[in-house]
Design a protein around this motif. Structure first.
Motif, short mmCIF file in Angstrom:
data_model
loop_
_atom_site.label_atom_id
_atom_site.label_comp_id
_atom_site.label_asym_id
_atom_site.label_seq_id
_atom_site.Cartn_x
_atom_site.Cartn_y
_atom_site.Cartn_z
N ALA A 57 0.86 -1.18 0.00
CA ALA A 57 0.00 0.00 0.00
C ALA A 57 0.90 1.23 0.00
O ALA A 57 1.99 1.20 0.57
N ASN A 58 0.46 2.29 -0.66
CA ASN A 58 1.25 3.52 -0.59
C ASN A 58 0.34 4.73 -0.51
O ASN A 58 -0.82 4.69 -0.94
N ALA A 59 0.86 5.79 0.06
CA ALA A 59 0.13 7.06 0.16
C ALA A 59 1.15 8.17 0.29
O ALA A 59 2.28 7.96 0.74
N ALA A 60 0.74 9.35 -0.10
CA ALA A 60 1.55 10.53 0.20
C ALA A 60 1.32 10.92 1.65
O ALA A 60 0.19 10.91 2.13
N ILE A 61 2.39 11.24 2.35
CA ILE A 61 2.30 11.81 3.70
C ILE A 61 2.86 13.22 3.57
O ILE A 61 4.06 13.40 3.37
N VAL A 62 1.98 14.19 3.65
CA VAL A 62 2.34 15.55 3.23
C VAL A 62 2.02 16.57 4.31
O VAL A 62 1.16 16.35 5.17
N VAL A 63 2.71 17.70 4.19
CA VAL A 63 2.59 18.82 5.14
C VAL A 63 2.00 20.00 4.38
O VAL A 63 2.48 20.37 3.30
N GLY A 64 0.99 20.61 4.95
CA GLY A 64 0.39 21.77 4.32
C GLY A 64 1.32 22.98 4.40
O GLY A 64 1.94 23.24 5.43
#
Length: 544
Positions: free
Chosen positions: A370-377
């Motif tokens: 599984a993959n996802a972006a882990i992002v900061v606003g």
């Protein structure tokens, strides 16, 4: 028809349970139920091991008025709304000037389709290639480290959504059921019919390719014209004595001019040269917030177990997804974005010597990770460290700087820099992979990701990962892999428009979709394309 909502049944309910639930809910006798259709089916997985299916149903009964009167105080028993699509206009006879649509991602595709269906015979321009040629070029980067700047994950028929999970759900307000029109057209183009009723529909890349081709054929059969490898170099704008500006057409890279007073601008979030051109031509645009971060990969089995427990692997549930958010001590928010169950991390660069990541999966969602972006606003005030000119395009400078840095950290061959989650949290470089093998092609070079993003972003993600582990056990496992960088979460600019969908200061120019800052995903971009096409059609007819 009567719309029933919130009908809950066990995951493995018997075949006749839905009909029985309808009869019980409405108090129907033996011959009172004429038929029913599933409008939507979702699930409630808050109690692992006791997952329930939640149905929305359209029911046909013999005495509808009596049933509705009997349940007048029940908000879950209402008349079925009309979700069919109704065209707002029809092209007038003898229309000489054809509307132009720039871009053939989901927004441009649906703007063009709607205009064609209404008889306006649009000309659709895309800087990239037809979808199958584009697929060859995209694999050229993934397999041979060869980037084609005009034909890649970002540019070409189908847009960036073609190389994604193909998610078709959105949280946009949609009072006119335009989303239903999108799903219906996708089914006509070859998508599985289940996308009309499952709560989180998706298609996957391989199916999208054929669907896009079929939709192109429909547009052409209705008199539309589609031109590939046609980059728009300039827009033609007339300025009246009172300062009023009117678009008059476009200039292509080959020098050809196409005249039209009605132009849809659906260029996507990565058409940076187009943004600079529009700014130079005085089209009003402004900087907008977006997000930056990494892709994270875990074994899909960990996510399935955390979300579904003993019912993991059930065919109705499929591969589990997640949606996470954490508010950090430094005031930043970290969240998961574009989660791809059973998918892969892909190279998504569109400019030479830069590295960008994105996520993709097929309809089956059966890959190991599984993959996802882990992002900061981030906000426009954060852009000044990279471009302090005050330009509305300063966010592009930030993106380019981070993508160039990722290229260097990855070894300058389009490999992406990576790090194990455990080492990232501990602040030490990674030297070898563990139980999780990264899926990014052409390859991942292990290193220290701390230099890849601004310090505030690194600090926030380090805080968020253990917090996410409290929601999904194993999320902060040592061997999970972070891959950098994710910078194309949304457009760094907004091309402002009014209630008539036209540019604030340039009449006839219709900014639309993700690139203009008005959508975020396939469905919302497609819906925006429909809205813009409707507004344009009404404006064309009103001017005659």
């Amino acid at each position: 028809m009567i719309r029933l909502t919130d009908i809950k049944l066990p995951l493995d309910h018997a075949e006749g349970a839905v009909e029985a639930a309808i009869r019980a809910k409405l108090g129907l006798g033996k011959d009172s139920l004429c038929g029913f259709a599933v409008f939507r089916r979702g699930y409630d997985a808050r109690k692992r091991g006791a997952i329930q299916l939640i149905y929305t149903l359209d029911v046909d009964v013999t005495d509808e008025a009596a049933v509705l009167k009997r349940h007048a105080d029940d908000k879950h028993v209402q008349p079925s709304p009309d979700t069919s699509y109704h065209f707002v206009a029809k092209a007038p006879e003898g229309l000489q000037q054809r509307p132009i649509v720039i871009g053939m991602g989901p927004c441009g595709l649906f703007a063009g389709l709607l205009l064609a269906q209404m008889g306006y015979r649009p000309i659709i321009l895309d800087r990239g290639k037809a979808v199958r040629e584009r697929t060859v070029d995209t694999w050229g980067l993934w397999r041979k480290r060869k980037l084609e700047p005009e034909s890649n994950v970002q540019f070409g028929e189908g847009g960036a959504g073609t190389f994604s999970d193909g998610k078709l759900h959105s949280q946009i307000s949609d009072p006119h059921h335009h989303g239903r029109k999108v799903l219906t057209e996708f089914v006509l183009a070859g998508a599985p019919e289940e996308i009309l009723y499952v709560s989180k529909p998706h298609i996957g890349t391989f199916r999208l390719v054929t669907m896009v081709e079929n939709m192109r054929a429909t547009i052409e059969s209705l008199g539309g014209e589609i031109r590939f490898s046609q980059r728009v170099e300039d827009v033609l704008v007339d300025t009246a004595a009172d300062g009023t500006r009117q678009v008059r057409g476009v200039v292509l890279a080959n020098g050809e001019s196409l005249l039209s007073d009605h132009v849809v601008l659906a260029v996507g979030h990565s058409a940076r040269d187009t943004f600079f051109m529009l700014h130079d031509r005085g089209v009003y645009l402004e900087a907008k917030p977006f997000s930056i971060g990494f892709r994270v990969e875990h074994p899909q089995s960990i996510v399935d177990q955390a979300r579904f427990g003993p019912q993991a692997g059930h065919p109705i549930l499929g591969a589990a997804d997640y949606k996470l958010v954490h508010h950090c001590k430094n005031g930043r928010s970290v969240y998961s974005f574009c989660m791809c169950p059973g998918g892969t991390v892909v190279a998504a660069a569109s400019e030479p010597e830069r590295v960008v990541t994105n996520g993709m999966s097929q309809y089956s969602r059966n890959e190991r990770n599984a993959n996802a972006a882990i992002v900061v606003g981030i906000d426009p005030k954060d852009f000044a460290a990279f471009d302090d000119s005050g330009s509305p395009l300063a966010g592009i400078a930030l993106q380019r700087a981070l993508e160039s840095r990722a290229y260097e950290l990855g070894g300058r061959d389009y490999s992406a820099p990576g790090q194990l989650v455990g080492d990232f949290i501990a602040g030490k470089p990674s030297n070898e992979f563990g139980s999780v093998q990264p899926s990014y092609k052409p390859g991942v070079h292990l290193t220290d990701l701390a230099p890849a993003l601004p310090d505030y972003a690194i600090e926030a993600i380090r805080e968020a990962l253990p917090a996410f582990d409290r929601q999904i056990k194993g999320f902060a496992m040592h061997d999970a892999v972070l891959t950098g960088v994710e910078t194309r979460t949304s457009s760094p600019v907004r091309i402002r428009r009014g209630e008539d969908y036209q540019s604030l200061n340039t009449r006839g120019l219709y900014p639309a979709g993700e690139g203009a800052g008005y959508a975020g995903g396939i469905l919302s971009a497609a819906v925006d394309g429909i809205r813009v096409a409707e507004a344009m059609a009404l404006a064309i007819n009103a001017a005659r």
